[in-house]
Scaffold this motif. Sequence first.
Motif, short mmCIF file in Angstrom:
data_model
loop_
_atom_site.label_atom_id
_atom_site.label_comp_id
_atom_site.label_asym_id
_atom_site.label_seq_id
_atom_site.Cartn_x
_atom_site.Cartn_y
_atom_site.Cartn_z
N THR A 117 107.69 26.15 20.72
CA THR A 117 108.84 26.72 20.29
C THR A 117 109.91 27.39 19.35
OG1 THR A 117 110.04 24.76 21.94
CG2 THR A 117 111.32 25.43 19.55
N LEU A 118 108.47 27.47 17.92
CA LEU A 118 108.99 27.63 16.66
C LEU A 118 108.85 29.65 16.86
CD1 LEU A 118 108.96 27.75 13.63
CD2 LEU A 118 106.09 27.52 13.76
N ARG A 119 108.15 30.00 17.89
CA ARG A 119 108.12 31.57 17.82
C ARG A 119 109.16 31.95 18.52
NH1 ARG A 119 103.40 33.92 16.49
NH2 ARG A 119 101.77 33.13 15.50
N ASN A 120 110.23 30.93 18.93
CA ASN A 120 111.38 31.84 20.19
C ASN A 120 112.15 31.66 19.32
OD1 ASN A 120 109.74 31.89 21.81
ND2 ASN A 120 109.91 30.19 23.37
N ILE A 121 112.30 30.81 18.15
CA ILE A 121 113.75 31.00 17.30
C ILE A 121 113.78 32.41 16.75
CG2 ILE A 121 113.98 29.88 15.00
CD1 ILE A 121 112.61 27.86 15.02
N GLY A 122 112.60 33.06 16.30
CA GLY A 122 113.57 34.58 15.98
C GLY A 122 112.68 35.25 15.32
N LEU A 123 111.73 34.06 13.91
CA LEU A 123 110.99 34.07 12.94
C LEU A 123 110.80 35.94 13.13
CD1 LEU A 123 109.61 31.36 12.12
CD2 LEU A 123 112.11 31.57 11.14
N THR A 124 111.04 36.72 11.99
CA THR A 124 110.34 37.92 11.63
C THR A 124 108.93 37.77 10.38
OG1 THR A 124 111.78 38.72 10.10
CG2 THR A 124 112.33 39.48 11.79
N ASP A 125 108.79 36.78 10.00
CA ASP A 125 108.16 36.73 8.77
C ASP A 125 106.63 36.04 8.98
OD1 ASP A 125 106.34 36.48 7.30
OD2 ASP A 125 107.96 36.16 4.98
N GLU A 126 105.58 36.42 9.48
CA GLU A 126 104.56 35.95 10.15
C GLU A 126 103.77 34.74 8.90
OE1 GLU A 126 101.64 35.00 13.34
OE2 GLU A 126 103.76 36.53 13.22
N ARG A 127 103.57 34.72 8.42
CA ARG A 127 103.03 34.04 7.31
C ARG A 127 103.87 32.40 7.37
NH1 ARG A 127 103.53 38.01 1.65
NH2 ARG A 127 105.63 38.16 2.98
N THR A 128 105.49 33.14 7.35
CA THR A 128 106.23 31.77 7.61
C THR A 128 106.25 31.18 8.95
OG1 THR A 128 108.04 33.12 6.13
CG2 THR A 128 108.47 30.99 8.15
N VAL A 129 105.39 31.63 10.30
CA VAL A 129 105.09 31.55 11.05
C VAL A 129 104.25 30.93 11.26
CG1 VAL A 129 105.20 31.75 14.10
CG2 VAL A 129 106.38 33.06 12.55
N LYS A 130 103.43 30.67 11.04
CA LYS A 130 102.03 30.96 10.48
C LYS A 130 102.09 29.56 9.43
CE LYS A 130 98.95 33.93 11.80
NZ LYS A 130 97.78 35.68 10.85
N SER A 131 101.95 29.59 8.20
CA SER A 131 102.43 28.35 7.14
C SER A 131 103.55 27.17 8.26
CB SER A 131 103.37 28.76 5.75
OG SER A 131 102.90 29.80 5.04
N ALA A 132 104.42 27.17 8.67
CA ALA A 132 105.20 26.13 9.23
C ALA A 132 104.37 25.60 10.59
CB ALA A 132 106.73 26.16 10.20
N SER A 133 103.45 26.50 11.24
CA SER A 133 102.88 25.69 12.38
C SER A 133 100.86 24.75 11.73
CB SER A 133 101.80 27.05 13.45
OG SER A 133 102.84 27.87 13.77
N PHE A 134 101.13 25.79 10.61
CA PHE A 134 100.10 24.73 9.42
C PHE A 134 100.46 23.62 9.43
CE2 PHE A 134 97.96 22.74 6.38
CZ PHE A 134 96.43 23.62 6.32
#
Length: 275
Positions: A117-134
């Motif tokens: 779901t995190l990847r479907n929120i619409g975040l454009t910064d891949e680093r933020t996505v990875k940090s949140a996933s971590f």
Amino acid sequence: MGGVEDDEPASKRMKLSSEELRRLSNGSTIKEPVAGSSRDLMARPLQSEGGEEVVGSKGVIKKVEFVRIIAKALYSLGYIKSGAHLEEESGIPLHSSVVNVFMRQILEGNWDESVVTLRNIGLTDERTVKSASFLILEQKFFELLDEEKAMDALNTLRTEIAPLGVNDSRVRELSSYIVSPSYCSLTRSPKQDTVRARSRSKLLEELQKLLPATVMVPEGRLEHLVEQALVLQRDACMFHNSLDKEMSLYSDHQCGRDQIPSQALQVRLCSAYQI
């Protein structure tokens, strides 16, 4: 009956009165003649700036942001029904439906679904996505250890956390918890990120700080803005001589000259010898 008759219909006079009331309530000005029914008039949007509705006399406060911040404050204060009613009446949701699903998945411990779901929120910064996933997978890792599922925790570390390429030193630290579970209990502190039993609500707070404010309104945002305004007023007060607790939200802060001490309470007399 002894006066000039008004050819305007009563409904039109009523519309003008309604418009004046609305103008006084939100600081907008009448820029065009009133037309249409009174229902249409009351439904007219607030003044807009660049296509966005704004509130306030300066035209710098975006209505959507303003309402969302108020709703966030209501929820934080425990006024759940009031916050929900504000969202419903204004038609402005605090969070998007995707973000609501994401938050529910975090609180329920649906880790794999929440990462998707995190990847479907619409975040454009891949680093933020990875940090949140971590952060999410780290919580999953700790809860697996708490459930004494060491092999599942190891698999999560190897196949999900490590491939993110985020914070390698932290990954090595997590691996030490599997090799020596007692190390975790000896080294963790309530003030460190290594708290194994970190609550899911705490995780949500950390994600809130990491994600853009447009996605999740920061906690205490309204309080921060109000405090900032009060501090600026205090610092700009030329004759400031009062306690912070005496400042009020009902009016701008300004100390008068009469608050400056003008009489000596004690006079020290010196002898000629001392001089």
